[in-house]
Write a protein that holds these residues in place. Sequence first.
Motif, mmCIF file in Angstrom:
data_model
loop_
_atom_site.group_PDB
_atom_site.id
_atom_site.type_symbol
_atom_site.label_atom_id
_atom_site.label_comp_id
_atom_site.label_asym_id
_atom_site.label_seq_id
_atom_site.Cartn_x
_atom_site.Cartn_y
_atom_site.Cartn_z
ATOM 1 N N VAL A 141 7.898 1.432 11.111
ATOM 2 C CA VAL A 141 9.496 0.512 10.510
ATOM 3 C C VAL A 141 8.475 -0.609 10.615
ATOM 4 O O VAL A 141 7.377 -0.535 10.592
ATOM 5 N N GLY A 142 8.809 -1.904 9.418
ATOM 6 C CA GLY A 142 7.949 -2.793 8.962
ATOM 7 C C GLY A 142 9.042 -3.647 8.248
ATOM 8 O O GLY A 142 10.473 -3.484 7.988
ATOM 9 N N ILE A 143 8.284 -4.883 7.700
ATOM 10 C CA ILE A 143 8.624 -5.849 7.322
ATOM 11 C C ILE A 143 8.432 -6.257 6.207
ATOM 12 O O ILE A 143 6.935 -6.276 5.977
ATOM 13 N N ASP A 144 9.071 -6.570 4.555
ATOM 14 C CA ASP A 144 8.241 -6.943 3.926
ATOM 15 C C ASP A 144 8.387 -8.213 3.713
ATOM 16 O O ASP A 144 9.730 -8.981 3.921
ATOM 17 N N ASN A 145 7.871 -8.633 3.041
ATOM 18 C CA ASN A 145 8.132 -9.987 2.536
ATOM 19 C C ASN A 145 7.702 -11.144 2.925
ATOM 20 O O ASN A 145 8.494 -11.821 3.235
ATOM 21 N N ILE A 146 6.948 -11.134 3.339
ATOM 22 C CA ILE A 146 6.412 -12.019 4.931
ATOM 23 C C ILE A 146 5.782 -13.346 3.872
ATOM 24 O O ILE A 146 4.879 -12.603 3.232
ATOM 25 N N LEU A 147 6.100 -14.523 4.084
ATOM 26 C CA LEU A 147 5.481 -15.003 2.343
ATOM 27 C C LEU A 147 5.832 -14.636 0.849
ATOM 28 O O LEU A 147 4.436 -15.169 0.753
ATOM 29 N N ARG A 148 6.291 -14.223 1.390
ATOM 30 C CA ARG A 148 6.425 -13.589 -0.931
ATOM 31 C C ARG A 148 4.993 -12.454 -1.128
ATOM 32 O O ARG A 148 5.497 -11.720 -2.351
ATOM 33 N N VAL A 149 4.445 -11.977 -0.263
ATOM 34 C CA VAL A 149 3.349 -11.689 -0.255
ATOM 35 C C VAL A 149 2.901 -10.353 0.888
ATOM 36 O O VAL A 149 2.367 -9.597 0.387
ATOM 37 N N LEU A 150 2.996 -10.318 1.511
ATOM 38 C CA LEU A 150 3.321 -9.669 3.251
ATOM 39 C C LEU A 150 3.204 -8.600 3.345
ATOM 40 O O LEU A 150 4.722 -9.059 3.890
ATOM 41 N N ARG A 151 2.768 -7.259 3.414
ATOM 42 C CA ARG A 151 3.773 -6.383 4.636
ATOM 43 C C ARG A 151 3.714 -6.170 6.072
ATOM 44 O O ARG A 151 2.360 -6.128 5.828
ATOM 45 N N VAL A 152 3.957 -6.547 7.087
ATOM 46 C CA VAL A 152 3.964 -5.976 8.210
ATOM 47 C C VAL A 152 4.550 -4.144 8.491
ATOM 48 O O VAL A 152 5.810 -4.466 8.901
ATOM 49 N N GLU A 153 3.718 -3.185 9.227
ATOM 50 C CA GLU A 153 4.670 -1.908 9.226
ATOM 51 C C GLU A 153 3.720 -1.565 10.813
ATOM 52 O O GLU A 153 2.686 -1.351 10.607
ATOM 53 N N TYR A 154 4.546 -0.656 11.640
ATOM 54 C CA TYR A 154 4.627 -0.205 12.857
ATOM 55 C C TYR A 154 4.900 1.094 12.128
ATOM 56 O O TYR A 154 5.502 1.653 12.127
ATOM 57 N N VAL A 155 3.710 1.889 12.191
ATOM 58 C CA VAL A 155 3.330 3.215 12.640
ATOM 59 C C VAL A 155 2.678 4.396 13.498
ATOM 60 O O VAL A 155 2.014 3.540 14.276
ATOM 61 N N LEU A 196 -2.830 16.969 21.754
ATOM 62 C CA LEU A 196 -4.145 16.997 21.495
ATOM 63 C C LEU A 196 -5.062 16.461 21.404
ATOM 64 O O LEU A 196 -4.835 15.179 21.180
ATOM 65 N N PRO A 197 -6.226 16.575 21.027
ATOM 66 C CA PRO A 197 -7.459 15.373 21.704
ATOM 67 C C PRO A 197 -8.000 14.102 20.719
ATOM 68 O O PRO A 197 -7.441 15.050 19.517
ATOM 69 N N ASN A 198 -8.286 13.581 20.731
ATOM 70 C CA ASN A 198 -8.502 12.051 19.982
ATOM 71 C C ASN A 198 -7.307 11.707 19.120
ATOM 72 O O ASN A 198 -8.001 11.745 17.799
ATOM 73 N N VAL A 199 -5.928 11.826 19.736
ATOM 74 C CA VAL A 199 -4.921 11.315 18.319
ATOM 75 C C VAL A 199 -4.336 9.955 19.080
ATOM 76 O O VAL A 199 -4.782 9.278 19.738
ATOM 77 N N ASP A 200 -4.557 9.365 17.749
ATOM 78 C CA ASP A 200 -3.965 7.746 17.564
ATOM 79 C C ASP A 200 -2.868 7.789 18.014
ATOM 80 O O ASP A 200 -1.353 8.378 17.390
ATOM 81 N N LYS A 201 -1.585 6.794 18.964
ATOM 82 C CA LYS A 201 0.128 7.127 18.484
ATOM 83 C C LYS A 201 0.275 6.581 18.061
ATOM 84 O O LYS A 201 1.314 6.713 17.109
ATOM 85 N N ASP A 202 0.113 5.466 17.792
ATOM 86 C CA ASP A 202 1.036 4.387 16.807
ATOM 87 C C ASP A 202 -0.972 3.342 16.194
ATOM 88 O O ASP A 202 -2.118 3.416 16.986
ATOM 89 N N SER A 203 -0.536 2.421 15.370
ATOM 90 C CA SER A 203 -0.737 1.478 14.892
ATOM 91 C C SER A 203 0.206 0.127 13.632
ATOM 92 O O SER A 203 0.348 1.064 13.642
ATOM 93 N N TYR A 204 -0.643 -0.439 13.711
ATOM 94 C CA TYR A 204 -0.306 -1.507 12.505
ATOM 95 C C TYR A 204 -1.220 -1.923 11.443
ATOM 96 O O TYR A 204 -2.129 -1.348 11.629
ATOM 97 N N ARG A 205 -0.015 -2.094 10.129
ATOM 98 C CA ARG A 205 -0.683 -2.201 9.402
ATOM 99 C C ARG A 205 -0.507 -3.696 8.378
ATOM 100 O O ARG A 205 0.670 -4.051 8.513
ATOM 101 N N LEU A 206 -1.237 -4.111 7.792
ATOM 102 C CA LEU A 206 -0.758 -5.647 7.005
ATOM 103 C C LEU A 206 -1.590 -5.166 5.749
ATOM 104 O O LEU A 206 -2.776 -4.815 5.905
ATOM 105 N N SER A 207 -0.262 -4.989 4.525
ATOM 106 C CA SER A 207 -0.837 -5.390 3.502
ATOM 107 C C SER A 207 0.324 -6.188 2.466
ATOM 108 O O SER A 207 0.556 -7.053 3.117
ATOM 109 N N LEU A 208 -1.082 -6.092 1.321
ATOM 110 C CA LEU A 208 -0.545 -7.176 0.118
ATOM 111 C C LEU A 208 0.432 -6.163 -0.644
ATOM 112 O O LEU A 208 0.705 -5.401 -1.597
ATOM 113 N N HIS A 209 2.002 -7.154 -1.346
ATOM 114 C CA HIS A 209 2.749 -6.361 -1.832
ATOM 115 C C HIS A 209 3.571 -7.471 -2.744
ATOM 116 O O HIS A 209 4.165 -8.011 -2.143
#
Length: 842
Positions: free
Chosen positions: A804-818, A826-839
Amino acid sequence: MREFSLLKIIVCLLTLNMVFGVSLAQQKITGHIVDKESGNGIALASIKVVGTSQGTSCDSSGRFTLQTQHDSPLTLLVSAIGYRDAQVNYSAVKEDIKIALTRNEQLIDAVEISHRKKYNNRNPAVDLIHQVIKHKRINRLENQPRLTFQQYDKLQFGLVNPSEKYQSRLGSLEFFFKNVDTTTSPGDRLLTIFLQEQLSDVYSKNDPKAFKKRVKSIKQTDFDARYVNNHNIQSYLQYLFQDVEIYDENIFLINKLFLSPIANNAPVFYKYYIVDTVKTDNGSYIRLNFEPRNKTDLLLSGTLQITMDNRFAVRQATLRANKEANLNWINEIQIALSYAPNAEQYMFLERSDVDIVFGTNKRDAVYGRKTTLNYDYNFAPTFSDEVFAGAPTEILVNAKSNEGIVKQQRPIALSPVEDKVYVNIDSLNSNRTFNTMLAIGYLVGQGFYNAGPVEFGPVEYVYSQNNIEGNRIRIGGRTTGVFSERLFLEGYLAYGMQDKQVKYFIRPTLALNGKSVASYPAHFLQVAIQHDIFDPGRNLGFKKGDSFFQSIRSNRPTKWMDTYAYQLKHLIEFGNHISLQTSLLHHRRRAVGDLSFISSGDPTLNLPNINTNELELIFRWAPKEKFYYRNLVRSTIVEKYPVFNLQYNRGLKGFWNGDYAFDALRAFVSKRFFLKQLGFADMTVAGGKIWGTLPYPLLELPDVFREEDRHIIDFSMMRSMEFVADEYVRFSLEHQLEGFIFNKIPLIKKLNLREIWGVKMFYGRLTDANNPYLSDAVIRFDRDREGQVMTHVMDRSPYWEGKVGIDNILRVLRVEYVRRLNYLGLPNVDKDSYRLSLHLNF
């Protein structure tokens, strides 16, 4: 039987009595409402029995039928827009009455719409729109049996109110900024930097439906091809400024889908107000205004003129976007459509003007404008159906060389300012200062430094890092059109500081159709030779996923194979973007580092190499595809049309030391769904099956990131080499709601935020013959540094991850929770992460 027969007689008598009673209680009044001066029928006039709630309205010719239970004498109130009300005494049964209305001379041209009263969904304007919607099918010009016409398109792009300081500070470029247009948009100064004109022949038929547009002449401003891909400018602007048709359900502009004011469900989203009637030499028209019920949605405001005959066709339309809508970098959108009748009174599109001002304010803005003229209509043409062969829109090979046709036949002359744009751009291309600016922009934007016949890059691949090579240095490049349009070369040399090994790649491509290798339709022969380290599942390529940014991602590869790869490829494209690619591939793979190819049947046996030879066939169909390209790399402009891909691989054992015989079939389909006010969703479904007994690096490894094709599904939370399968299905769905929810929340709607959600799925099976736990003929799954098995066979549950994510933050940023939704044990798996990207999106 007697009782049953008697019952039937009683029911029949009662039914006849009710019908007879009703017929005696009701009387039918028929008539014709006409204009007193002309005698023409008045469409949509209303008739009401005074003192009652009973009434009706006229049809398109002014005729009506009214049934009432009240006895004569009656008083009828007749009203119509643009006419004085009339009361008529009706005292006797007549077969037909005729009522003439007098025009209201005090009628004003426009009426201010008041919002103080509650909007009524049942008003004459809504009734009129329902008639327009009902008659859309017969009014669409494409429903004509056959027709042809000429089409002229003029596309412009430039600056709005450029600073006068440019003239003094840019020295030798001063001349360019003096050529401004001060008449087209009163109060603004427009500086055109791109201008394109084209003339086309358009063909259409109805049974079966077919459409063809042949662009026969193009004249446009071209910048220095070393730094600017003029085709991409043209493609991008044509994508933003697509043809507007009011009868379509949606109007596609700037990558957004605006609901048409006469769409089938338009009354649910729009309000309508009748303003007045307009009388012209071609007839009378009803003018109505419309506006969104919620101005934050992707809807339009404007005015329509509707014919007052039995067709209810649109004569004129002016449309504009609302400032409250969730749009980025858009100051204004204005659309004007003008229709004219043919001999059968069908309204055909004569002219359309689309104007968009981009930017954040008037002082920092650019504009785009598209003007389209349709003329020389022929509604009874004779042409062969062969004209529809190939893509619906076809640019003839000699269209640009025939630019003189535009100059001779353009239906509207260019203004002196527009005419001078061509000359000014030619002067810019020979300006040293301007070329330096383009070179810097090209280096920053594309990552290549242009040196004439050759360009070096990409910059992001110069340095990367991995656990085998340590610090990796790479020097790469490719030829340009200055070197040759028909022969294209690309390659690189790389060196690892830790393994002290040289890697290389070289790939020449030769056009076989005498055209540029990048042109459509393409037809070329290609040879590729590569020696490098590959992560399992990787294919050869100029960009193989080892850029600086890929080398620092959390799930980057840790296992590598020293690989020699060779490919001989032939590709040919046909009409409507059908292509067939055939290849012969050879791979020699050797495990390096801590990767081992240990036999599943004998733990003491370590396979030195995995060698394969493959014959590959790829069939691709992307109907009506538009794309951007740079050299051989194409990026699809995503529209509503699907993309299909079918791939078959055949392993050749014994040939060129090939160790395995196998068959593999893979397919995918990708499509964007436009969901009107709910935004759009991108969906991809892929699947495949591999027949044969093979080591797992030759099977399906879903985590491999493939940068070269946006239609391939990659997974964010899956570890490198985590799953393997020889039968698999992939699924991906990403839905961008474009602010549909946030726009309804007070205060938050002012932030213009946009919602995103999506899911990805992978489900695969591994047959017993390829399962190292059950088969002695393959290799074992490798282990990580902690001794944990890295590769797993899936159970009956598919792997899922969502975001899920929110796009168009300050018109240029996108934040996503994956988040990874299963296989969490299973061993050594990550359950979640956050991503910040330019859009950057409109």
